[in-house]
Design an enzyme around this catalytic site. Structure first.
Site, PDB file in Angstrom:
ATOM      1  N   CYS A 118      32.415 -37.130  10.835  1.00 21.53           N
ATOM      2  CA  CYS A 118      33.101 -35.902  11.179  1.00 21.53           C
ATOM      3  C   CYS A 118      34.464 -36.164  12.214  1.00 21.53           C
ATOM      4  O   CYS A 118      34.421 -36.902  12.926  1.00 21.53           O
ATOM      5  CB  CYS A 118      32.296 -35.226  11.932  1.00 21.53           C
ATOM      6  N   ARG A 123      38.145 -41.164  17.684  1.00 14.96           N
ATOM      7  CA  ARG A 123      36.813 -41.730  18.306  1.00 14.96           C
ATOM      8  C   ARG A 123      36.834 -43.140  18.183  1.00 14.96           C
ATOM      9  O   ARG A 123      36.386 -44.048  17.127  1.00 14.96           O
ATOM     10  CB  ARG A 123      35.730 -41.366  16.920  1.00 14.96           C
ATOM     11  N   ARG A 399      24.906 -33.127   5.628  1.00 13.60           N
ATOM     12  CA  ARG A 399      24.617 -34.420   6.486  1.00 13.60           C
ATOM     13  C   ARG A 399      23.699 -34.245   7.722  1.00 13.60           C
ATOM     14  O   ARG A 399      23.154 -35.185   8.085  1.00 13.60           O
ATOM     15  CB  ARG A 399      25.900 -34.595   7.261  1.00 13.60           C
TER      16      ARG A 399
HETATM   17  N1  EPU Z   1      34.516 -42.991  23.474  1.00 20.01           N
HETATM   18  C1  EPU Z   1      35.569 -43.803  23.729  1.00 20.01           C
HETATM   19  N2  EPU Z   1      35.220 -45.017  23.543  1.00 20.01           N
HETATM   20  C2  EPU Z   1      34.118 -45.603  22.760  1.00 20.01           C
HETATM   21  C3  EPU Z   1      33.044 -44.551  22.605  1.00 20.01           C
HETATM   22  C4  EPU Z   1      33.325 -43.338  22.924  1.00 20.01           C
HETATM   23  O1  EPU Z   1      36.416 -43.584  24.443  1.00 20.01           O
HETATM   24  O2  EPU Z   1      34.131 -46.970  22.722  1.00 20.01           O
HETATM   25  C5  EPU Z   1      34.740 -41.611  23.788  1.00 20.01           C
HETATM   26  C6  EPU Z   1      34.710 -40.684  22.540  1.00 20.01           C
HETATM   27  O3  EPU Z   1      36.153 -40.579  21.962  1.00 20.01           O
HETATM   28  C7  EPU Z   1      34.203 -39.294  22.890  1.00 20.01           C
HETATM   29  C8  EPU Z   1      33.244 -39.644  24.248  1.00 20.01           C
HETATM   30  O4  EPU Z   1      33.613 -41.274  24.399  1.00 20.01           O
HETATM   31  O5  EPU Z   1      35.326 -38.527  23.685  1.00 20.01           O
HETATM   32  C9  EPU Z   1      31.766 -39.587  23.653  1.00 20.01           C
HETATM   33  O6  EPU Z   1      31.701 -40.123  22.344  1.00 20.01           O
HETATM   34  P1  EPU Z   1      30.088 -40.784  22.011  1.00 20.01           P
HETATM   35  O7  EPU Z   1      30.327 -42.463  21.780  1.00 20.01           O
HETATM   36  O8  EPU Z   1      29.361 -40.554  22.875  1.00 20.01           O
HETATM   37  O9  EPU Z   1      29.936 -40.044  20.609  1.00 20.01           O
HETATM   38  P2  EPU Z   1      29.470 -40.734  19.457  1.00 20.01           P
HETATM   39  O10 EPU Z   1      28.177 -41.814  19.769  1.00 20.01           O
HETATM   40  O11 EPU Z   1      30.569 -41.095  18.269  1.00 20.01           O
HETATM   41  C10 EPU Z   1      27.303 -39.203  19.221  1.00 20.01           C
HETATM   42  C11 EPU Z   1      26.876 -38.289  18.322  1.00 20.01           C
HETATM   43  C12 EPU Z   1      27.555 -37.022  18.037  1.00 20.01           C
HETATM   44  C13 EPU Z   1      27.985 -36.253  19.427  1.00 20.01           C
HETATM   45  C14 EPU Z   1      28.383 -37.262  20.429  1.00 20.01           C
HETATM   46  C15 EPU Z   1      28.381 -36.582  21.886  1.00 20.01           C
HETATM   47  C16 EPU Z   1      25.706 -39.591  16.680  1.00 20.01           C
HETATM   48  C17 EPU Z   1      25.473 -40.320  15.113  1.00 20.01           C
HETATM   49  N3  EPU Z   1      26.472 -38.828  16.970  1.00 20.01           N
HETATM   50  O12 EPU Z   1      28.473 -39.747  18.728  1.00 20.01           O
HETATM   51  O13 EPU Z   1      26.989 -35.965  17.244  1.00 20.01           O
HETATM   52  O14 EPU Z   1      28.961 -35.136  19.233  1.00 20.01           O
HETATM   53  O15 EPU Z   1      27.390 -38.379  20.730  1.00 20.01           O
HETATM   54  O16 EPU Z   1      27.077 -36.224  22.306  1.00 20.01           O
HETATM   55  O17 EPU Z   1      24.605 -39.947  17.612  1.00 20.01           O
HETATM   56  C18 EPU Z   1      26.864 -34.422  15.538  1.00 20.01           C
HETATM   57  O18 EPU Z   1      25.629 -34.794  15.501  1.00 20.01           O
HETATM   58  O19 EPU Z   1      27.346 -33.482  14.967  1.00 20.01           O
HETATM   59  C19 EPU Z   1      27.712 -35.409  16.189  1.00 20.01           C
HETATM   60  C20 EPU Z   1      29.056 -35.138  16.013  1.00 20.01           C
END
Ligand code: EPU
Length: 430
Positions: A118, A123, A399
């Site tokens: 999404c 990201r 999804r």
């Molecule tokens: N970020 C960075 N650098 C990185 C990784 C992340 O700057 O290397 C930043 C991102 O840009 C964001 C923040 O850190 O601003 C948090 O990102 P995170 O890595 O925690 O998110 P994610 O792992 O990509 C998961 C969930 C998302 C949920 C987020 C936050 C999964 C598959 N996805 O995403 O879920 O919004 O954590 O809780 O676990 C959803 O289920 O609809 C969904 C989007």
């Protein structure tokens, strides 16, 4: 192309059973390739498309995957042979990048195309890469398209995350669980699915402590073995039904939940005037008056989850008074407010803050799902509105939510999935 057609205005009533957690399943499924053995995983939301893609990817690299029953899968990782995953496999979902950590952990090398998922704003994966490099891997990202990671050996290391990242915490855990020595992840994510992944890996013989706090200690083990494991219930699906119950002024028992995981959601619902009763593994939400306003700021767990922000904003859009919603995780998670405005909501967005002036009621309209949780918000809005709402682009909703029509339908909602013809485009004219 399919869409949901909802005729709103009926309070939701009855009981609904929540499925296994999508985001836990998406971490645990690739983790299964860390052993050369068989893992049986229960409470898997097998019908959501994100899980289907993960299973397809497992098969692509040589794992055997059997569907034992509607929520149990068996993954046989004895013959996993490839460490290469192409764009075709990764383009649909973010979590495909967990194969980088898992393949690196198993083969000390991984070649995985950049993930899709999404669009919620940029990201980046810099924290994932920083973690892999700290463990001794050489990581290159070719043309911003393919991540290549290779290590002669993986050696445990302290890793401080600059931002609290669910994805980076998961990926580092996968890569280091069989590394030589101790890895300490500081400023780690604390979400329930991080704890679930740690419990799964420990059931496979890993030595992980501290998951659920911001310091996770992982002592590498020589090998992992198969296990049987049951995934936790989906916190966000549960929260979606809870908010839907309140927004329609209904009375719903949400079953198969861990009430502790829902505390931030329950407390905001109570602040808005809902009744929330917690039981051992279920929670009842009822609402018999117009919701009151409240302010929300999304935060990493145990704060209010960003993945519940759009759904909660629907409730606030029909609240008595003005609410302020601050999004602090994603820079572009208010696109759905445009759709909600088409239904009569009064919302002003300035950067990562939305000011919501509650209106008496929403009116059904044609809208679309901009992403998964935006789609869930549109369903709640359609159920709470008067008249007919048609939601397009529901592939996003598929999804992450299982059996949408059946689950909402059993609560008395008038919701149908209908096939619709693609709009006529100029290129069709020949
Ligand atoms: N970020 C960075 N650098 C990185 C990784 C992340 O700057 O290397 C930043 C991102 O840009 C964001 C923040 O850190 O601003 C948090 O990102 P995170 O890595 O925690 O998110 P994610 O792992 O990509 C998961 C969930 C998302 C949920 C987020 C936050 C999964 C598959 N996805 O995403 O879920 O919004 O954590 O809780 O676990 C959803 O289920 O609809 C969904 C989007």
């Amino acid at each position: 192309m399919e869409k949901f057609v909802i005729v709103g205005g009926t309070p939701l009533n009855g009981e609904v059973t929540v499925s296994g957690a999508k985001n836990a399943a998406l971490a645990i499924i690739p983790a299964a390739i860390l052993c050369r053995d068989v893992c049986r995983i229960e409470n898997v939301p097998t019908t959501i498309s994100d899980v289907s893609f993960m299973i397809k990817t497992l098969r692509h690299i040589g794992a055997g995957v059997k569907l034992i029953d509607k929520s149990t899968i068996e993954i046989d990782s004895r013959h996993v042979s490839s460490y290469v995953i192409s764009h075709d496999m990764t383009k649909y979902l973010r979590a495909s990048y967990y194969f980088i950590g898992a393949l690196l952990g198993r083969f000390h090398k991984a070649s995985v195309a950049m993930p899709g998922g999404c669009y919620l704003g940029p990201r980046p994966i810099d924290q994932h890469i920083k973690g892999f490099e700290a463990l001794g891997a050489k990581v290159t990202v070719e043309d911003n398209a393919i991540v290549e990671a290779v290590a002669d050996e993986l050696v445990g290391s302290p890793i401080y995350l600059d931002v609290v990242s669910v994805g980076a915490t998961v990926n580092i855990m996968l890569a280091c669980v069989m590394a030589d020595g101790l890895t300490v992840i500081e400023n780690a994510a604390k979400e329930p699915h991080i704890v679930d992944l740690a419990n799964f890996l420990n059931s496979m013989g890993a030595d992980i402590r501290g998951a659920g706090t911001d310091v996770i200690k992982i002592r590498g083990v020589g090998s992992l073995h198969g296990c049987t494991y049951s995934i936790i219930p989906d916190q966000i699906e549960a929260g979606t039904f809870m908010v839907a119950a309140a927004a329609t002024r209904g009375n719903v028992l949400v079953k198969n939940v861990i009430p502790k995981h829902l505390e931030s959601i329950s407390s905001k619902l109570i602040e808005c005037g809902a009744n929330v009763e917690e039981y051992d593994d279920s929670v009842r939400v009822s609402m018999d008056c117009r919701p009151g306003k409240c302010n929300i700021k999304t935060m990493p767990h145990p704060g209010f989850p960003t993945d519940m922000q759009p759904q909660m904003s629907v409730l606030l859009s029909i609240a008595d008074g003005t609410s302020i919603v601050s999004e602090s995780i994603w820079s572009n998670r208010f696109r759905y407010t445009e759709q909600l405005s088409r239904m009569g909501a009064s919302i002003t967005v300035d950067g990562q803050i939305a000011v919501i002036h509650g209106v008496d009621c929403l009116k059904g309209a044609p809208v679309k799902a901009d992403d998964l949780r935006a789609g869930a918000a549109m369903i709640i809005a359609g159920l709470a509105a008067t008249g007919k709402t048609e939601i397009e682009d529901i592939l996003y909703i598929d999804r992450g939510y299982e059996h949408v029509v059946e689950k909402f339908g059993n609560l008395g909602a008038d919701i149908k999935r209908v096939y619709c013809v693609e709009p006529f485009s100029v290129s069709d004219a020949g």
